[in-house]
Design a protein around this motif. Structure first.
Motif, PDB file in Angstrom:
ATOM      1  N   THR A  92       4.019  -1.385  -2.451  1.00  0.00           N
ATOM      2  CA  THR A  92       2.732  -0.950  -3.241  1.00  0.00           C
ATOM      3  C   THR A  92       1.821  -0.790  -2.257  1.00  0.00           C
ATOM      4  O   THR A  92       0.624  -0.364  -2.967  1.00  0.00           O
ATOM      5  CB  THR A  92       2.482  -1.689  -4.490  1.00  0.00           C
ATOM      6  OG1 THR A  92       2.410  -3.115  -4.213  1.00  0.00           O
ATOM      7  CG2 THR A  92       3.556  -1.529  -5.614  1.00  0.00           C
ATOM      8  N   GLN A  93       1.632  -1.519  -1.209  1.00  0.00           N
ATOM      9  CA  GLN A  93       0.468  -1.466  -0.409  1.00  0.00           C
ATOM     10  C   GLN A  93       0.642  -0.422   0.719  1.00  0.00           C
ATOM     11  O   GLN A  93       1.242  -0.979   1.807  1.00  0.00           O
ATOM     12  CB  GLN A  93       0.345  -3.022   0.189  1.00  0.00           C
ATOM     13  CG  GLN A  93       0.220  -4.146  -0.926  1.00  0.00           C
ATOM     14  CD  GLN A  93       0.669  -5.296  -0.629  1.00  0.00           C
ATOM     15  OE1 GLN A  93       1.821  -5.459   0.484  1.00  0.00           O
ATOM     16  NE2 GLN A  93       0.116  -6.493  -0.704  1.00  0.00           N
ATOM     17  N   PRO A  94       0.102   0.461   0.750  1.00  0.00           N
ATOM     18  CA  PRO A  94       0.129   1.280   1.713  1.00  0.00           C
ATOM     19  C   PRO A  94      -0.686   0.904   3.114  1.00  0.00           C
ATOM     20  O   PRO A  94      -0.042   1.229   3.997  1.00  0.00           O
ATOM     21  CB  PRO A  94      -0.790   2.497   1.546  1.00  0.00           C
ATOM     22  CG  PRO A  94      -0.859   2.606   0.019  1.00  0.00           C
ATOM     23  CD  PRO A  94      -0.748   1.253  -0.519  1.00  0.00           C
ATOM     24  N   GLY A  95      -1.775   0.192   2.920  1.00  0.00           N
ATOM     25  CA  GLY A  95      -2.383  -0.631   4.046  1.00  0.00           C
ATOM     26  C   GLY A  95      -3.158  -1.911   3.674  1.00  0.00           C
ATOM     27  O   GLY A  95      -3.382  -2.067   2.434  1.00  0.00           O
TER      28      GLY A  95
ATOM     29  N   ALA B 297      -3.254 -15.837   7.037  1.00  0.00           N
ATOM     30  CA  ALA B 297      -1.755 -15.485   6.658  1.00  0.00           C
ATOM     31  C   ALA B 297      -2.117 -14.275   5.859  1.00  0.00           C
ATOM     32  O   ALA B 297      -3.099 -14.078   5.232  1.00  0.00           O
ATOM     33  CB  ALA B 297      -1.431 -16.433   5.798  1.00  0.00           C
ATOM     34  N   VAL B 298      -1.116 -13.563   5.623  1.00  0.00           N
ATOM     35  CA  VAL B 298      -1.137 -12.375   4.774  1.00  0.00           C
ATOM     36  C   VAL B 298       0.610 -12.048   4.400  1.00  0.00           C
ATOM     37  O   VAL B 298       1.341 -12.437   4.782  1.00  0.00           O
ATOM     38  CB  VAL B 298      -1.397 -11.005   5.889  1.00  0.00           C
ATOM     39  CG1 VAL B 298      -0.226 -11.000   6.611  1.00  0.00           C
ATOM     40  CG2 VAL B 298      -1.585  -9.895   4.761  1.00  0.00           C
ATOM     41  N   THR B 299       0.357 -11.645   3.012  1.00  0.00           N
ATOM     42  CA  THR B 299       1.571 -11.452   2.099  1.00  0.00           C
ATOM     43  C   THR B 299       1.681  -9.950   1.899  1.00  0.00           C
ATOM     44  O   THR B 299       0.892  -9.172   1.564  1.00  0.00           O
ATOM     45  CB  THR B 299       1.598 -12.245   0.730  1.00  0.00           C
ATOM     46  OG1 THR B 299       1.574 -13.476   1.106  1.00  0.00           O
ATOM     47  CG2 THR B 299       3.000 -11.888   0.233  1.00  0.00           C
ATOM     48  N   LEU B 300       2.819  -9.224   2.281  1.00  0.00           N
ATOM     49  CA  LEU B 300       3.097  -7.986   2.428  1.00  0.00           C
ATOM     50  C   LEU B 300       4.251  -8.069   1.150  1.00  0.00           C
ATOM     51  O   LEU B 300       5.438  -8.619   1.177  1.00  0.00           O
ATOM     52  CB  LEU B 300       3.864  -7.280   3.510  1.00  0.00           C
ATOM     53  CG  LEU B 300       2.853  -7.406   4.829  1.00  0.00           C
ATOM     54  CD1 LEU B 300       3.530  -6.982   5.801  1.00  0.00           C
ATOM     55  CD2 LEU B 300       1.468  -7.027   4.580  1.00  0.00           C
TER      56      LEU B 300
ATOM     57  N   ALA C  11       0.897  -3.269  12.718  1.00  0.00           N
ATOM     58  CA  ALA C  11       2.192  -2.344  12.930  1.00  0.00           C
ATOM     59  C   ALA C  11       2.294  -1.839  11.269  1.00  0.00           C
ATOM     60  O   ALA C  11       1.939  -2.401  10.372  1.00  0.00           O
ATOM     61  CB  ALA C  11       3.410  -3.339  13.355  1.00  0.00           C
ATOM     62  N   MET C  12       3.405  -1.156  11.348  1.00  0.00           N
ATOM     63  CA  MET C  12       3.955  -0.863   9.955  1.00  0.00           C
ATOM     64  C   MET C  12       5.053  -1.818   9.686  1.00  0.00           C
ATOM     65  O   MET C  12       5.756  -2.148  10.464  1.00  0.00           O
ATOM     66  CB  MET C  12       4.521   0.508   9.991  1.00  0.00           C
ATOM     67  CG  MET C  12       3.418   1.682   9.811  1.00  0.00           C
ATOM     68  SD  MET C  12       2.933   1.972   8.148  1.00  0.00           S
ATOM     69  CE  MET C  12       4.226   2.482   7.399  1.00  0.00           C
TER      70      MET C  12
ATOM     71  N   ARG D  78       1.322  -0.449   6.230  1.00  0.00           N
ATOM     72  CA  ARG D  78       0.391  -0.688   7.656  1.00  0.00           C
ATOM     73  C   ARG D  78      -0.479  -1.844   7.436  1.00  0.00           C
ATOM     74  O   ARG D  78      -1.495  -1.825   7.019  1.00  0.00           O
ATOM     75  CB  ARG D  78      -0.296   0.648   7.760  1.00  0.00           C
ATOM     76  CG  ARG D  78      -1.058   0.611   9.296  1.00  0.00           C
ATOM     77  CD  ARG D  78      -1.567   1.976   9.648  1.00  0.00           C
ATOM     78  NE  ARG D  78      -0.480   3.015   9.769  1.00  0.00           N
ATOM     79  CZ  ARG D  78      -0.014   3.253  10.783  1.00  0.00           C
ATOM     80  NH1 ARG D  78       0.327   2.327  11.874  1.00  0.00           N
ATOM     81  NH2 ARG D  78       1.012   4.025  10.651  1.00  0.00           N
ATOM     82  N   LEU D  79      -0.247  -2.667   8.564  1.00  0.00           N
ATOM     83  CA  LEU D  79      -1.104  -3.843   8.710  1.00  0.00           C
ATOM     84  C   LEU D  79      -2.001  -3.914   9.738  1.00  0.00           C
ATOM     85  O   LEU D  79      -1.503  -3.516  10.911  1.00  0.00           O
ATOM     86  CB  LEU D  79       0.013  -5.121   8.702  1.00  0.00           C
ATOM     87  CG  LEU D  79      -0.913  -6.493   8.940  1.00  0.00           C
ATOM     88  CD1 LEU D  79      -1.618  -6.636   7.738  1.00  0.00           C
ATOM     89  CD2 LEU D  79       0.244  -7.749   9.310  1.00  0.00           C
ATOM     90  N   THR D  80      -3.209  -4.238   9.349  1.00  0.00           N
ATOM     91  CA  THR D  80      -4.174  -4.190  10.759  1.00  0.00           C
ATOM     92  C   THR D  80      -4.802  -5.651  10.611  1.00  0.00           C
ATOM     93  O   THR D  80      -5.306  -5.938   9.762  1.00  0.00           O
ATOM     94  CB  THR D  80      -5.280  -3.089  10.457  1.00  0.00           C
ATOM     95  OG1 THR D  80      -4.806  -1.777  10.225  1.00  0.00           O
ATOM     96  CG2 THR D  80      -6.332  -3.268  11.496  1.00  0.00           C
ATOM     97  N   VAL D  81      -4.646  -6.151  11.647  1.00  0.00           N
ATOM     98  CA  VAL D  81      -5.467  -7.521  12.023  1.00  0.00           C
ATOM     99  C   VAL D  81      -6.454  -7.427  12.741  1.00  0.00           C
ATOM    100  O   VAL D  81      -6.577  -6.749  13.990  1.00  0.00           O
ATOM    101  CB  VAL D  81      -4.220  -8.405  12.952  1.00  0.00           C
ATOM    102  CG1 VAL D  81      -4.924  -9.696  13.192  1.00  0.00           C
ATOM    103  CG2 VAL D  81      -2.830  -8.503  12.147  1.00  0.00           C
TER     104      VAL D  81
END
Lengths: 113, 113
Positions: B7-10, B18-21, B88-89, B108-111
């Motif tokens: 559900t998260q395009p970006g 930390a991050v949760t996708l 990255a994606m 798409r994750l941006t750090v």
């Protein structure tokens, strides 16, 4: 490096033409899968071969065909190319046919002009 | 029918946090596998982590862990101590036994430094 190789890395061709993409799986892997990744369709499964035999077909057009050879390498043939066939084509391999992770090659970027 | 939902395009995350996708899936098959792949801007698909439907414990691979909630049919990827190279994606995928892998649309994750 996943151990899966794909050639060529880039391919530019014209509409109506035919191209062949080649894939060599990881050593020991019997399954080869082909995927198409485009901006509008995402990552789509095309076809799966296991030890030389076709196991499953996904969203593969009739203009496309594939085969897996006795040495386990595989080729994806795309004919009567259209602009919409421009995409990144991945090959992946796995040890088993029915389960387990798949390891992807670097992909072939096809551009149809 | 769409079987994998991301559900998260970006997403954005600060370096070292930390991050949760998120990933939810739909299946009536009791036996299946869940996978996460990373696709950097260079295009290759990198296998990250696998969770089997019968696995009792959540899978972990280095800084990656999979938060598997079977009853909710969710398989979220947690990346700890984010690094710039994590940009990255990220694709969630599911494979039911004797079926082929299906992928979500990706996040798409941006750090951020």
């Amino acid at each position: 490096d996943s151990g899966v190789t794909q050639t060529p890395k880039h391919l530019i061709t014209a509409t109506g033409q035919r191209v062949t993409l080649r894939c060599s799986p990881r050593s020991g892997d019997l399954s080869v899968y082909w995927y198409q990744q485009s901006l509008d369709q995402g990552l789509q499964f095309l076809i799966h071969y296991y030890n030389g035999e076709e196991r499953a077909k996904g969203n593969i057009l009739e203009r496309f065909s594939a085969q897996q050879f006795p040495d386990l390498h595989s080729e994806l043939n795309l004919s009567s190319l259209e602009l919409g066939d421009s995409a990144l084509y991945f090959c992946a391999s796995s040890v088993r046919a029915a389960s387990g992770e798949q390891f992807f090659g670097p992909g072939t970027r096809l551009t149809v002009l | 029918a769409q079987k994998i939902t991301q559900t998260q395009p970006g997403m954005f995350v600060q370096e070292k946090e930390a991050v949760t996708l998120d990933c939810t899936y739909d299946t009536s098959d009791p036996s299946y596998g869940l996978f996460w792949y990373k696709q950097p801007s260079s295009g290759e698909m990198i296998f990250l982590i696998y969770q089997g439907s019968y696995d009792q414990q959540n899978a972990t691979e280095g800084r990656y862990s999979l938060n598997f909630q079977k009853a909710r049919k969710s398989a979220n990827l947690v990346i700890s101590a984010s690094q710039l190279g994590d940009s990255a994606m990220y694709f969630c995928a599911m494979r039911e036994d004797n079926n082929d892998m299906r992928f979500g649309a990706g996040t798409r994750l941006t750090v951020k430094p």
